[in-house]
Design a protein around this motif. Structure first.
Motif, PDB file in Angstrom:
ATOM      1  N   UNK A  86       0.849  -1.202   0.000  1.00  0.00           N
ATOM      2  CA  UNK A  86       0.000   0.000   0.000  1.00  0.00           C
ATOM      3  C   UNK A  86       0.883   1.250   0.000  1.00  0.00           C
ATOM      4  N   UNK A  87       1.977   1.236   0.765  1.00  0.00           N
ATOM      5  CA  UNK A  87       2.896   2.386   0.799  1.00  0.00           C
ATOM      6  C   UNK A  87       3.460   2.626  -0.604  1.00  0.00           C
TER       7      UNK A  87
ATOM      8  N   UNK B 263       7.342   6.914   0.395  1.00  0.00           N
ATOM      9  CA  UNK B 263       8.664   6.349   0.148  1.00  0.00           C
ATOM     10  C   UNK B 263       9.311   5.731   1.394  1.00  0.00           C
ATOM     11  N   UNK B 264      10.166   4.736   1.186  1.00  0.00           N
ATOM     12  CA  UNK B 264      10.986   4.169   2.259  1.00  0.00           C
ATOM     13  C   UNK B 264      12.101   3.369   1.609  1.00  0.00           C
TER      14      UNK B 264
ATOM     15  N   UNK C  53       7.147   8.031  10.096  1.00  0.00           N
ATOM     16  CA  UNK C  53       5.877   8.464  10.705  1.00  0.00           C
ATOM     17  C   UNK C  53       4.719   8.258   9.727  1.00  0.00           C
ATOM     18  N   UNK C  54       4.971   8.528   8.441  1.00  0.00           N
ATOM     19  CA  UNK C  54       3.915   8.340   7.432  1.00  0.00           C
ATOM     20  C   UNK C  54       3.561   6.859   7.301  1.00  0.00           C
ATOM     21  N   UNK C  55       4.570   6.005   7.371  1.00  0.00           N
ATOM     22  CA  UNK C  55       4.334   4.554   7.278  1.00  0.00           C
ATOM     23  C   UNK C  55       3.557   4.054   8.500  1.00  0.00           C
ATOM     24  N   UNK C  56       3.940   4.570   9.674  1.00  0.00           N
ATOM     25  CA  UNK C  56       3.259   4.160  10.912  1.00  0.00           C
ATOM     26  C   UNK C  56       1.783   4.553  10.848  1.00  0.00           C
ATOM     27  N   UNK C  57       1.530   5.779  10.377  1.00  0.00           N
ATOM     28  CA  UNK C  57       0.142   6.257  10.284  1.00  0.00           C
ATOM     29  C   UNK C  57      -0.634   5.394   9.300  1.00  0.00           C
ATOM     30  N   UNK C  58       0.002   5.077   8.176  1.00  0.00           N
ATOM     31  CA  UNK C  58      -0.645   4.244   7.159  1.00  0.00           C
ATOM     32  C   UNK C  58      -0.983   2.859   7.746  1.00  0.00           C
TER      33      UNK C  58
ATOM     34  N   UNK D 135       8.377   1.642  14.604  1.00  0.00           N
ATOM     35  CA  UNK D 135       7.027   2.223  14.658  1.00  0.00           C
ATOM     36  C   UNK D 135       6.016   1.419  13.833  1.00  0.00           C
ATOM     37  N   UNK D 136       6.460   0.851  12.717  1.00  0.00           N
ATOM     38  CA  UNK D 136       5.552   0.022  11.911  1.00  0.00           C
ATOM     39  C   UNK D 136       5.209  -1.243  12.704  1.00  0.00           C
TER      40      UNK D 136
END
Ligand code: DC
Length: 231
Positions: free
Chosen positions: A49-50, A56-57, A67-72, A113-114
């Protein structure tokens, strides 16, 4: 037997990719009539999904990207149903099984965080009459109090060959040498990472499936489950 105060029993099956843990866990869950948690699928989902949403990662992911990945990971609506994986209403069952998804999943899984975001989903699947959970840290972290812990391993060559056969059977074109290299690279990342590395739990039963059939492994684990009064 689980009551309101005692959590439902859990059998954990950890091990590297291609060790046969997914097959074993599915057969065990079927034989016992328990629910099944394929925790690797959760990391695969976050990774795919990311990718598709352009989050990006990589090996040097920034704090903002993490942080964006954790929120996702925290907002995805995931359902496992009759062997299919539904994410926000879309069937991602095939998409999460590609080699690209495997490599990406191993990267997002290294980010604490993920892992935290995924922990609640995993523990939420524990319910009567029981849960079979397969992954890398099921027995060490997520269900450290599991009634029975299995650590399934096999040589990298045999694991690559099994993956080769699986993909061939699906009609996909694959190269055995590339698969072996990809398995070794993922092993290194999964075993070497700081967050929940792939290691057997101290109280896990180690099974090397290199020269064992699926049935032999299943019977061995069912015997251990029986010895613990789980079936
Ligand atoms: O089991 P699998 O191949 O579907 O797992 C995909 C990736 O997710 C793998 O590289 C390791 C990671 N993973 C993890 O870190 N922790 C888990 N409990 C399950 C999988």
């Amino acid at each position: 037997m689980a009551t309101d105060s005692t959590p439902a029993p859990v059998i954990t099956v950890d091990g590297p990719g291609g060790s046969g843990k997914g097959t074993l866990a599915a057969l065990l869950a079927e034989r016992l009539g328990w629910a099944l948690l394929d925790s690797g699928a959760l990391y695969r989902i976050v990774a795919v999904v990311a990718r598709d949403q352009g989050v990006p990662y990589g090996d040097n992911t920034t704090d903002e990207q993490v942080a964006a990945l954790e929120a996702l990971a925290g907002r995805l609506e995931i359902r496992f149903e009759a062997g299919k994986v539904w994410v926000d209403g879309a069937d991602l069952s095939t998409e999460i099984r590609t080699e690209d998804a495997s490599t990406r999943a191993s990267r997002v899984a290294a980010l604490p965080p993920v892992r935290r975001a995924v922990l609640g989903i995993q523990r939420g699947m524990r319910a009567a009459p029981g849960l079979v959970a397969d992954g890398r840290d099921m027995g060490t972290v997520v269900f450290a109090d599991a009634e029975l812990k299995i650590f399934l391993d096999a040589s990298a060559e045999v694991r690559a060959q099994r993956r080769y056969n699986q993909l061939k059977n699906k009609g996909l074109s694959v190269n055995l040498r590339d698969l072996l290299a990809s398995i070794q690279e993922r092993d290194e990342r999964d075993r070497g990472r700081a967050a929940s590395p792939l290691v057997p739990a101290q109280d896990a039963i180690l099974i090397d499936s290199t020269d064992m059939s699926v049935d032999e492994v299943l019977e061995r684990v069912l015997a251990e489950a029986k010895a613990r009064g789980l079936c």
